[in-house]
Structures are given as structure tokens and as C-alpha cells.
Design a protein around this motif. Structure first.
Motif, PDB file in Angstrom:
ATOM      1  N   ASP A 102       0.829  -1.207   0.000  1.00  0.00           N
ATOM      2  CA  ASP A 102       0.000   0.000   0.000  1.00  0.00           C
ATOM      3  C   ASP A 102       0.861   1.253   0.000  1.00  0.00           C
ATOM      4  OD1 ASP A 102      -2.177  -1.640   0.069  1.00  0.00           O
ATOM      5  OD2 ASP A 102      -2.544  -1.424   2.220  1.00  0.00           O
ATOM      6  N   GLY A 103       1.986   1.198   0.728  1.00  0.00           N
ATOM      7  CA  GLY A 103       2.870   2.348   0.762  1.00  0.00           C
ATOM      8  C   GLY A 103       3.472   2.654  -0.594  1.00  0.00           C
ATOM      9  N   LYS A 104       3.891   1.596  -1.322  1.00  0.00           N
ATOM     10  CA  LYS A 104       4.458   1.821  -2.647  1.00  0.00           C
ATOM     11  C   LYS A 104       3.406   2.347  -3.611  1.00  0.00           C
ATOM     12  CE  LYS A 104       6.914  -0.392  -6.473  1.00  0.00           C
ATOM     13  NZ  LYS A 104       7.514  -1.630  -7.007  1.00  0.00           N
ATOM     14  N   ASP A 105       2.198   1.797  -3.541  1.00  0.00           N
ATOM     15  CA  ASP A 105       1.123   2.282  -4.413  1.00  0.00           C
ATOM     16  C   ASP A 105       0.813   3.749  -4.133  1.00  0.00           C
ATOM     17  OD1 ASP A 105       0.933  -0.184  -5.603  1.00  0.00           O
ATOM     18  OD2 ASP A 105      -0.794  -0.843  -4.428  1.00  0.00           O
ATOM     19  N   ALA A 106       0.783   4.121  -2.859  1.00  0.00           N
ATOM     20  CA  ALA A 106       0.507   5.520  -2.514  1.00  0.00           C
ATOM     21  C   ALA A 106       1.614   6.432  -3.030  1.00  0.00           C
ATOM     22  CB  ALA A 106       0.360   5.656  -1.002  1.00  0.00           C
ATOM     23  N   ALA A 107       2.876   5.958  -2.951  1.00  0.00           N
ATOM     24  CA  ALA A 107       3.994   6.752  -3.461  1.00  0.00           C
ATOM     25  C   ALA A 107       3.899   6.925  -4.971  1.00  0.00           C
ATOM     26  CB  ALA A 107       5.314   6.087  -3.080  1.00  0.00           C
ATOM     27  N   ILE A 108       3.476   5.871  -5.682  1.00  0.00           N
ATOM     28  CA  ILE A 108       3.322   5.969  -7.134  1.00  0.00           C
ATOM     29  C   ILE A 108       2.200   6.942  -7.480  1.00  0.00           C
ATOM     30  CG2 ILE A 108       2.663   4.671  -9.204  1.00  0.00           C
ATOM     31  CD1 ILE A 108       4.023   2.228  -7.941  1.00  0.00           C
ATOM     32  N   ILE A 109       1.109   6.891  -6.721  1.00  0.00           N
ATOM     33  CA  ILE A 109      -0.001   7.829  -6.963  1.00  0.00           C
ATOM     34  C   ILE A 109       0.478   9.267  -6.783  1.00  0.00           C
ATOM     35  CG2 ILE A 109      -2.246   8.600  -6.114  1.00  0.00           C
ATOM     36  CD1 ILE A 109      -2.798   5.671  -5.334  1.00  0.00           C
ATOM     37  N   ALA A 110       1.243   9.509  -5.707  1.00  0.00           N
ATOM     38  CA  ALA A 110       1.757  10.862  -5.461  1.00  0.00           C
ATOM     39  C   ALA A 110       2.696  11.301  -6.578  1.00  0.00           C
ATOM     40  CB  ALA A 110       2.475  10.898  -4.110  1.00  0.00           C
ATOM     41  N   ASP A 111       3.557  10.395  -7.015  1.00  0.00           N
ATOM     42  CA  ASP A 111       4.514  10.751  -8.061  1.00  0.00           C
ATOM     43  C   ASP A 111       3.814  10.993  -9.390  1.00  0.00           C
ATOM     44  OD1 ASP A 111       7.240  11.259  -8.712  1.00  0.00           O
ATOM     45  OD2 ASP A 111       7.317   9.356  -9.793  1.00  0.00           O
ATOM     46  N   GLN A 112       2.797  10.189  -9.709  1.00  0.00           N
ATOM     47  CA  GLN A 112       2.043  10.410 -10.934  1.00  0.00           C
ATOM     48  C   GLN A 112       1.288  11.742 -10.884  1.00  0.00           C
ATOM     49  OE1 GLN A 112       1.877   8.370 -13.868  1.00  0.00           O
ATOM     50  NE2 GLN A 112       3.741   7.704 -12.829  1.00  0.00           N
ATOM     51  N   ALA A 113       0.787  12.094  -9.704  1.00  0.00           N
ATOM     52  CA  ALA A 113       0.131  13.398  -9.559  1.00  0.00           C
ATOM     53  C   ALA A 113       1.129  14.530  -9.778  1.00  0.00           C
ATOM     54  CB  ALA A 113      -0.505  13.508  -8.177  1.00  0.00           C
ATOM     55  N   ARG A 114       2.384  14.312  -9.366  1.00  0.00           N
ATOM     56  CA  ARG A 114       3.421  15.324  -9.555  1.00  0.00           C
ATOM     57  C   ARG A 114       3.793  15.468 -11.028  1.00  0.00           C
ATOM     58  NH1 ARG A 114       9.145  15.236  -9.713  1.00  0.00           N
ATOM     59  NH2 ARG A 114       9.062  12.954  -9.597  1.00  0.00           N
ATOM     60  N   ILE A 115       3.791  14.342 -11.753  1.00  0.00           N
ATOM     61  CA  ILE A 115       4.228  14.349 -13.152  1.00  0.00           C
ATOM     62  C   ILE A 115       3.126  14.844 -14.083  1.00  0.00           C
ATOM     63  CG2 ILE A 115       4.964  12.870 -15.054  1.00  0.00           C
ATOM     64  CD1 ILE A 115       6.299  11.069 -12.942  1.00  0.00           C
ATOM     65  N   CYS A 116       1.917  14.346 -13.868  1.00  0.00           N
ATOM     66  CA  CYS A 116       0.816  14.630 -14.799  1.00  0.00           C
ATOM     67  C   CYS A 116       0.267  16.039 -14.582  1.00  0.00           C
ATOM     68  CB  CYS A 116      -0.301  13.604 -14.620  1.00  0.00           C
ATOM     69  SG  CYS A 116       0.206  11.897 -14.962  1.00  0.00           S
ATOM     70  N   ARG A 117      -0.209  16.612 -15.653  1.00  0.00           N
ATOM     71  CA  ARG A 117      -0.782  17.953 -15.591  1.00  0.00           C
ATOM     72  C   ARG A 117      -2.251  17.983 -16.016  1.00  0.00           C
ATOM     73  NH1 ARG A 117       2.853  18.325 -12.884  1.00  0.00           N
ATOM     74  NH2 ARG A 117       4.667  19.725 -12.964  1.00  0.00           N
ATOM     75  N   ASP A 118      -2.830  16.815 -16.261  1.00  0.00           N
ATOM     76  CA  ASP A 118      -4.222  16.778 -16.717  1.00  0.00           C
ATOM     77  C   ASP A 118      -5.056  15.827 -15.866  1.00  0.00           C
ATOM     78  OD1 ASP A 118      -2.987  14.481 -17.536  1.00  0.00           O
ATOM     79  OD2 ASP A 118      -3.871  14.438 -19.542  1.00  0.00           O
ATOM     80  N   LEU A 119      -4.829  15.857 -14.558  1.00  0.00           N
ATOM     81  CA  LEU A 119      -5.575  14.980 -13.667  1.00  0.00           C
ATOM     82  C   LEU A 119      -7.033  15.405 -13.590  1.00  0.00           C
ATOM     83  CD1 LEU A 119      -3.078  14.595 -10.684  1.00  0.00           C
ATOM     84  CD2 LEU A 119      -3.448  13.028 -12.594  1.00  0.00           C
ATOM     85  N   ASN A 120      -7.895  14.417 -13.358  1.00  0.00           N
ATOM     86  CA  ASN A 120      -9.317  14.692 -13.206  1.00  0.00           C
ATOM     87  C   ASN A 120      -9.617  15.075 -11.766  1.00  0.00           C
ATOM     88  OD1 ASN A 120     -10.075  14.047 -15.889  1.00  0.00           O
ATOM     89  ND2 ASN A 120      -9.955  11.877 -15.401  1.00  0.00           N
ATOM     90  N   LEU A 121     -10.212  16.228 -11.589  1.00  0.00           N
ATOM     91  CA  LEU A 121     -10.599  16.678 -10.257  1.00  0.00           C
ATOM     92  C   LEU A 121     -11.922  16.023  -9.879  1.00  0.00           C
ATOM     93  CD1 LEU A 121      -9.893  18.630  -7.923  1.00  0.00           C
ATOM     94  CD2 LEU A 121     -11.355  20.333  -9.063  1.00  0.00           C
ATOM     95  N   MET A 122     -11.958  15.401  -8.715  1.00  0.00           N
ATOM     96  CA  MET A 122     -13.179  14.748  -8.255  1.00  0.00           C
ATOM     97  C   MET A 122     -14.167  15.808  -7.787  1.00  0.00           C
ATOM     98  SD  MET A 122     -11.410  11.538  -6.234  1.00  0.00           S
ATOM     99  CE  MET A 122     -12.963  10.790  -5.748  1.00  0.00           C
ATOM    100  N   ARG A 123     -15.335  15.791  -8.378  1.00  0.00           N
ATOM    101  CA  ARG A 123     -16.338  16.794  -8.061  1.00  0.00           C
ATOM    102  C   ARG A 123     -17.061  16.466  -6.767  1.00  0.00           C
ATOM    103  NH1 ARG A 123     -20.447  16.743 -12.693  1.00  0.00           N
ATOM    104  NH2 ARG A 123     -20.011  14.518 -12.598  1.00  0.00           N
ATOM    105  N   PRO A 124     -17.413  17.479  -5.979  1.00  0.00           N
ATOM    106  CA  PRO A 124     -18.290  17.224  -4.830  1.00  0.00           C
ATOM    107  C   PRO A 124     -19.648  16.738  -5.323  1.00  0.00           C
ATOM    108  CG  PRO A 124     -17.313  19.428  -4.721  1.00  0.00           C
ATOM    109  CD  PRO A 124     -17.007  18.885  -6.075  1.00  0.00           C
ATOM    110  N   VAL A 125     -20.198  15.767  -4.647  1.00  0.00           N
ATOM    111  CA  VAL A 125     -21.484  15.194  -5.045  1.00  0.00           C
ATOM    112  C   VAL A 125     -22.579  15.770  -4.159  1.00  0.00           C
ATOM    113  CG1 VAL A 125     -22.797  13.065  -5.320  1.00  0.00           C
ATOM    114  CG2 VAL A 125     -20.345  13.082  -5.787  1.00  0.00           C
ATOM    115  N   ASP A 126     -23.608  16.350  -4.777  1.00  0.00           N
ATOM    116  CA  ASP A 126     -24.716  16.886  -3.997  1.00  0.00           C
ATOM    117  C   ASP A 126     -25.608  15.746  -3.509  1.00  0.00           C
ATOM    118  OD1 ASP A 126     -27.171  16.701  -6.094  1.00  0.00           O
ATOM    119  OD2 ASP A 126     -25.323  17.248  -7.125  1.00  0.00           O
ATOM    120  N   ASP A 127     -26.454  16.047  -2.536  1.00  0.00           N
ATOM    121  CA  ASP A 127     -27.293  15.027  -1.904  1.00  0.00           C
ATOM    122  C   ASP A 127     -28.237  14.363  -2.908  1.00  0.00           C
ATOM    123  OD1 ASP A 127     -26.150  15.405   0.556  1.00  0.00           O
ATOM    124  OD2 ASP A 127     -27.669  16.844   1.240  1.00  0.00           O
TER     125      ASP A 127
END
Length: 394
Positions: A102-127
Motif C-alpha cells: 500500500d505504501g508503494k502504491d501511494a507513493a506511485i499515486i503521489a509521483d504520478q500526480a506530480r508528473i501529470c498535468r491533466d488529472l481529473n478533479l473529483m467533483r463534490p457530489v450533492d445530496d
């Protein structure tokens, strides 16, 4: 511009967070429970890091176990981005070592977020959207349960009473299920007779009781042999028939809830004015898109989200190959496809477009997909302007 990047490998009971800086140095690595107090503590600890004022958060799960996480992040105005699990899986092969934690996967997610510039922003969901998603998913689960149970019922009937198995549509008809709760064998149906079965079915408020009794008697008259295991099979058929009646009532209850909730959505009336959309398909569509279509920016992006925009797969001298994207919302695709299928039968304009595509050599499925894609433009315009659909003059 973010100064820190935080990746969260999401799980059911626990998540793992890794925070890195602009050079990829790991500043924090922590496993934390899916509990509000621990999520808030994590936010505070990350904010206390050097550069923690500007943090780009990313996770690999956009539903289910991240509901509480998203709510807390929204409350603290922390943007949370989504990177698909498939993308993280493929990216993991480019990093050193074959271990998976899990730690390695989280590190990869963080690094991919650092590299990529077109990430999808998760929208708040209304009720309202969250409620439609829950109700739509519940109905889908119940329909799958009904299909599986009907198949089991048919398999048992086919073993010892094949003529009755072929006589009715047990998925949509209530009368045959009521019959099977008491009379399951050819001998029992013949002994009771047409008049008593009809009277009993009417007492159970069965529509077309006379027709159901007639068809059942005809099936029973065609078989006089007793198949081994008939008694046990009959008991199972009676139990399964009662289960199907309960599922039928549960589906009707959920559909009534959807019908009651749907008018509160500001887009529902406009969407249901478009041929092919009733309450169920409209609920599926709005559960996937939410109440604000500006997130998609263009109808082309909405079509891509629905899996209706083909993706090119060209290489070298090979060009012109297109295929369905792997990342799309299957519920939205089903709603668009089913509504196009209905419109092709009932709307003259849609029917003419479908026939034109068929005349061009497209298969039935290809023509419907093309129609669904064309209808995305119409849906976008109608919902954008807040108007109702008006069929073009002929």
C-alpha cells in the motif's frame, strides 16, 4: 502551483498516504483508518509540513470507501484528484522493484500526480445526485438478482416440467409466479382443474387469471410422466417463485422512490422530454453526470465519458483504427444506448438516422451507437439551455 503532492491508496477500513515534494523526496508515509478523526489529523499533519499550504491530493478510488474521505476534504476545501487504478497498475511497472505494498502504491499515486498535468478533479457530489446513484445502483442489483433467480427457476422447471417452463415469461409476468407458489407439478394442476385454479388466482388479485389457468392446464395435459426428483424440485420452485414475487415488489418500491426523487433534479424535466428517456433511464443518466454539466465543458467530453467517442489506435502505416475507450461510465453508456434503442423505434427523426446508418452498411449495434452519439449533442443543448425537446417539423 502545488509544492507538495499527496497520494492516497484507498482501502475499505484503512488508507495509506504518502507525501512527496517537487524533487520526489518522501516527507510522510502513514497508514490511517477510514475514520473522520484520523482523516482530520492527517490533513493537519500534512499542512504542518514545509510547503504544506499548497498540496495536490490524489487517490485511485472515486467511489465506495472514499465517501467519508471526500466529504472531509470538501469541508476543508482540499481538492482531490482521481487517477484510475488501471493507470497506477501500468505505471507501477516503470518503477524499480516488483514488490507491491500500500505504501508503494501511494507513493506511485503521489509521483504520478506530480508528473501529470491533466488529472481529473473529483467533483463534490450533492445530496440529490448521491441519492439517485444509490437508488439506481439498488435497482440494478435487484434486477440482476431477479435475472439470476428466473434463470434458476427455469432450469429446475426444465428438468421436470419443460412444457410449463416454455409457457410463460417469468421475468415480467406476475400471474405465473403466483400459480407456482401453490401448484408446481402437472398432476397437481390437472387434479385441481381450470375453475378452481382460476378462482384461486383471482383471489390473489392475478390479472388474466383465466388465461394463466388455461395455459397451465394445456401444459399439464401434455405431460403425464413423473420425473425423478419431482417432489423436491416442486418445493424449490415454490420457494423460488415466492422469492421472485418479493424481488418484484422491491423493484417496484425502488422505482417509486426514483420517480418521487427525480423531479427535484433541475435537469430531469428537460431530459425526459427527449424521446427514449423515461424516469429509470433519466435517473441513470443524472446519477452519472450530476446536476452540473459544465464539468464536462463540451458535448464531446460528455460523449467520451459515456464511452460513445471512439479512440484512435494508429501506429506507423496503420491509421483509421478506432475502438471504445477503456475508461468510461458504464451506467451512462447503458442509459444512452437504451434510450437510443427506444427512440429508434418511436421517434421518426431518430428512426431516419438509424435507417441511414444501416443503409451505409453499419450493423444494428453500430447504428445505435452512432445514434446515441448524435443524441449526446441534442441532450447537451437541451440541458444547457434548460428547455424541452421539440421535434423538428416534417
Amino acid at each position: 502551483m502545488p509544492q507538495l503532492w499527496a497520494g492516497i491508496d484507498a482501502g475499505k477500513s484503512h488508507h495509506h498516504c504518502v507525501v512527496i515534494d517537487g524533487d520526489g523526496n518522501k516527507l510522510l508515509s502513514r497508514r490511517f483508518a477510514n475514520r473522520e478523526r484520523e482523516i482530520r489529523t492527517l490533513l493537519g499533519d500534512v499542512a504542518s509540513l514545509p510547503g504544506g499550504v499548497e498540496v495536490a491530493w490524489a487517490t485511485d478510488l472515486n467511489h465506495g470507501g472514499t465517501g467519508l474521505l471526500r466529504a472531509v476534504f470538501t469541508e476543508h476545501r482540499q481538492p482531490l484528484h482521481y487517477i484510475s487504478g488501471r493507470a497506477i497498475h501500468h505505471a507501477a511497472h516503470t518503477y524499480r522493484g516488483e514488490a507491491k505494498t500500500d505504501g508503494k502504491d501511494a507513493a506511485i499515486i503521489a509521483d504520478q500526480a506530480r508528473i501529470c498535468r491533466d488529472l481529473n478533479l473529483m467533483r463534490p457530489v450533492d445530496d440529490l445526485t448521491a441519492e439517485l446513484r444509490l437508488l439506481s445502483a439498488r435497482r440494478e442489483d435487484l434486477v440482476h438478482d431477479r435475472t439470476r433467480t428466473v434463470n434458476r427457476l427455469r432450469a429446475i422447471l426444465l428438468h421436470y416440467f419443460p412444457t410449463l417452463e416454455a409457457a410463460f415469461n417469468y421475468a415480467t409476468s406476475k400471474g405465473p409466479l403466483i400459480l407456482l407458489t401453490k401448484y408446481q407439478t402437472p398432476g397437481a394442476i390437472r387434479r385441481v382443474g381450470h375453475r378452481r385454479i382460476t378462482t384461486w388466482l383471482k383471489g390473489k388479485h392475478c390479472r388474466k387469471a383465466t388465461d394463466v389457468a388455461t395455459i397451465a392446464l394445456q401444459a399439464a395435459a401434455d405431460q403425464h410422466a413423473t420425473v425423478a426428483g419431482e417432489a423436491a424440485a416442486a418445493r424449490l420452485v415454490g420457494t423460488i417463485a415466492r422469492d421472485l414475487l418479493r424481488l418484484r415488489e422491491q423493484i417496484l418500491e425502488v422505482e417509486a422512490e426514483i420517480t418521487a426523487v427525480l423531479p427535484a433534479n433541475p435537469l430531469a424535466a428537460s431530459l425526459m422530454s427527449i424521446p427514449g428517456f423515461g424516469p429509470r433511464l433519466a435517473a441513470d443518466f443524472l446519477a452519472a453526470t450530476g446536476t452540473d454539466l459544465s464539468y464536462f465543458e463540451t458535448p464531446d467530453r460528455l460523449a467520451s465519458f459515456a464511452g460513445l467517442a471512439p479512440v484512435p489506435r494508429d501506429s506507423g502505416k496503420i491509421s483509421g483504427n478506432h475502438y471504445r475507450p477503456r475508461r468510461y461510465d458504464r451506467r451512462l453508456l447503458n442509459a444512452c444506448f437504451q434510450s437510443a434503442f427506444i427512440a429508434a423505434r418511436n421517434c421518426p427523426t431518430s428512426r431516419a438516422f438509424y435507417e441511414r446508418k444501416r443503409s451505409e452498411g453499419k450493423s444494428h449495434k453500430q447504428a445505435l451507437i452512432a445514434l446515441a452519439r448524435r443524441r449526446i449533442n441534442v441532450i447537451w443543448a437541451v440541458l444547457r439551455d434548460g428547455t424541452v425537446f421539440a421535434a423538428p417539423a416534417t
